[in-house]
Each structure stands twice: as structure tokens, then as C-alpha cells.
Design a protein around this motif. Sequence first.
Motif, mmCIF file in Angstrom:
data_model
loop_
_atom_site.group_PDB
_atom_site.id
_atom_site.type_symbol
_atom_site.label_atom_id
_atom_site.label_comp_id
_atom_site.label_asym_id
_atom_site.label_seq_id
_atom_site.Cartn_x
_atom_site.Cartn_y
_atom_site.Cartn_z
ATOM 1 N N SER A 134 7.253 -3.755 -7.508
ATOM 2 C CA SER A 134 8.296 -3.697 -8.678
ATOM 3 C C SER A 134 7.633 -2.941 -9.778
ATOM 4 O O SER A 134 8.178 -2.223 -10.453
ATOM 5 N N ILE A 135 6.446 -2.989 -10.313
ATOM 6 C CA ILE A 135 5.548 -2.304 -11.247
ATOM 7 C C ILE A 135 5.602 -0.887 -10.961
ATOM 8 O O ILE A 135 5.816 0.179 -11.508
ATOM 9 N N SER A 136 5.155 -0.936 -9.470
ATOM 10 C CA SER A 136 4.979 0.833 -9.010
ATOM 11 C C SER A 136 6.278 1.368 -9.242
ATOM 12 O O SER A 136 6.369 2.666 -9.819
ATOM 13 N N TYR A 137 7.393 0.829 -8.748
ATOM 14 C CA TYR A 137 8.676 1.611 -8.866
ATOM 15 C C TYR A 137 9.142 1.668 -10.102
ATOM 16 O O TYR A 137 9.882 2.468 -10.654
ATOM 17 N N ALA A 138 8.969 0.801 -11.195
ATOM 18 C CA ALA A 138 9.398 0.938 -12.768
ATOM 19 C C ALA A 138 8.549 2.027 -13.095
ATOM 20 O O ALA A 138 9.208 2.697 -13.860
ATOM 21 N N LEU A 139 7.313 2.342 -12.898
ATOM 22 C CA LEU A 139 6.571 3.437 -13.196
ATOM 23 C C LEU A 139 7.019 4.628 -12.883
ATOM 24 O O LEU A 139 7.242 5.653 -13.378
ATOM 25 N N CYS B 10 11.222 7.716 -1.948
ATOM 26 C CA CYS B 10 11.143 6.482 -2.048
ATOM 27 C C CYS B 10 12.217 5.536 -1.558
ATOM 28 O O CYS B 10 11.935 4.300 -1.290
ATOM 29 N N SER B 11 13.198 6.114 -1.237
ATOM 30 C CA SER B 11 14.638 5.396 -1.099
ATOM 31 C C SER B 11 14.301 4.593 0.213
ATOM 32 O O SER B 11 14.839 3.587 0.468
ATOM 33 N N SER C 151 0.842 -1.142 0.182
ATOM 34 C CA SER C 151 -0.082 -0.023 -0.013
ATOM 35 C C SER C 151 0.799 1.404 -0.086
ATOM 36 O O SER C 151 0.440 2.170 -0.590
ATOM 37 N N MET C 152 1.969 1.216 0.766
ATOM 38 C CA MET C 152 2.832 2.355 0.688
ATOM 39 C C MET C 152 3.627 2.434 -0.626
ATOM 40 O O MET C 152 3.702 3.418 -0.884
ATOM 41 N N ALA C 153 3.649 1.616 -1.326
ATOM 42 C CA ALA C 153 4.536 1.605 -2.641
ATOM 43 C C ALA C 153 3.276 2.159 -3.673
ATOM 44 O O ALA C 153 3.676 3.238 -4.668
ATOM 45 N N TYR C 154 2.020 1.725 -3.539
ATOM 46 C CA TYR C 154 1.163 2.382 -4.502
ATOM 47 C C TYR C 154 0.713 3.948 -4.127
ATOM 48 O O TYR C 154 0.587 4.827 -4.901
#
Length: 310
Positions: free
Chosen positions: A214-219, A240-241, A116-119
Amino acid sequence: MAPGNVSSVTEFILLGLTQQPELQLPLFYIFLGTYVVTMVGNVGLVILIGLNPHLHTPMYYFLFNLSFVDLCYSSVITPKMLMTFVNRNIISHAECMAQLYFFSFFVIDECFILTSMAYDRYVAICKPLLYKVSMSHQVCLMLTVGAYVMGLVGAVAHTGCMLRLSFCDGNIINHYMCDIPPLLQLSCTSTYINELVVFIVVGISLIVPSLTISISYALILSSVLRIRSTEGRSKAFSTCSSHITVVSLFFGSSAFMYLKPFPAGSLDEEKVSTVFYTIVGPMMNPFIYSLRNKDVQMALSKTLRKRVIS
């Protein structure tokens, strides 16, 4: 196969992290200090977020829940672990199953809270104009409730399957807690269903969040690279780090522990791996999120100033 849990074992003996006498006392003080730091760090972050209205945003809402979960599952594991360093630690069958249940519940919660935090970071960086709508209070609540529901379902599945096993080949658990792999090695009935449940539940709890993150951070990376100013890119990466560091530590050690056939690997290696996400992770998370976070530093300074003045 026995029709139910007809286990002749009523209690287990936890061997602990090491059997070397010269290491017992130093490790006891190291992990006692780690537990105290974990409690202070996570309780402090929970109180800090609760007391400061300017931290009542989606990012800190999830951080609040992350600290609460870290606080809980560290308390489920560490006190029993400390006892293994100073005496023969005996745990009843019922206590062992309860520890397994709560450990599974909080660990799965953490997987989905980190997701949820990545989103949240994806929406903040890639869809800033829609942030207030996409991360409304209702959405944050739904994501959090969903995380706890997944934890509940996973914990019931693991514990329910474990309760159906019979333990009659021994009662010595080569671990510092009641975890799934060492318990399965003690069973004198078939563990096929348990292993299947582990791969399904752990697969959903690790692979699905890992792919989502992974998808979130790729975007996010794609969006950040389109930012022309160096300062803008640096600011975006800095938000994000901390999360990337926590995710790498947690998912890396968890995957090493569970995403492999049983009983592959030695339990001694698995115990060391488990330390990273049960002991080290909960201790480090408050500091990872606060040391470079100006909002948290400002809130801490303001709160301390109020206490001194009053």
C-alpha cells in the motif's frame, strides 16, 4: 492437555467442496480444466522467461518465482481436491500434515514475492536513476531468499503446532484440503497456542506485506500524478495494473479466511474463499501478467517462430 501428539486418528476424510451429487461431476471437469490451464500457463511462463535473455530483469525474475510458487502450491492442493469429486477421499495423518506444511510454505512465499514485486515497481517509477543499483542481482536474490525463509519459518510454526494436537472427536474434515481452521475444529485439546501462532504468522505474512504494498503504491501514485504527459502516466499505470489485480485477489481472499477469530464464519464460506487464492489465482496470474505485456508477447512470438523454423 496431552504432552504430545497422542492422536487416536490415523487418517482423515476430506468432504470436498460440495456434498451435492449432481454437482460432483461438473465441478470435477471444471477444476480439472482449471488445473491443466494453471500448469500450462505457469510452466509456459517459467520456460519463456528462462529462454529469453531480454526478460532477465528484476521484474521478470520475480514473475518467474511467482509462477514457480503458483505451480507448486496448486499441485499440492488440486489433485487431492479432484479426488473428492469422484470418490471418498481418505488422507492419512502424515499426508495431511505434509499437505499443510507445503501449502503454508508456498502461500507465505507468494505473499513476500508479491511484496518484492511492488518494491520493484516503486523503484522503477519513483527512483529510475537508482534502479540498477537498488534492484541489483544481489538485492533480488536477497529478497527472494528472504521470501523462501519466511515461508519455511511460517510452515514449520503452523505444522509444528498442529502436530502437538490430539484428534479424537472425529476425522471428517469439512474442506477439500488439510487447512488450519477445519483441523482446529476437530481437535480435542486446547487450540489456544495454534490460534495465537495463526494470528502472529498470518499477521506478519498478510499485514506487513499489505502495508508495504500500500505504501509503495501510494508513493507510485504520487509520483505518477506529477508526470505531465498523459502517455507517460498511462504507461506507468499499465506497468502496475496487473500486479494490483493479483494482489487484490490474493490478499483479499486470504484476509477473509484467516484474519478473524476462530471459529467465526461458516466453513462453507471459507471453502469458497479459499478457492480464489488456491485455484483461481494460480490460473489467472500468468494471463494477467502476459495479456497486456508487450515484452512477454514479443518473447512468445519469437520463441514460437524459432520452434517453427527449426
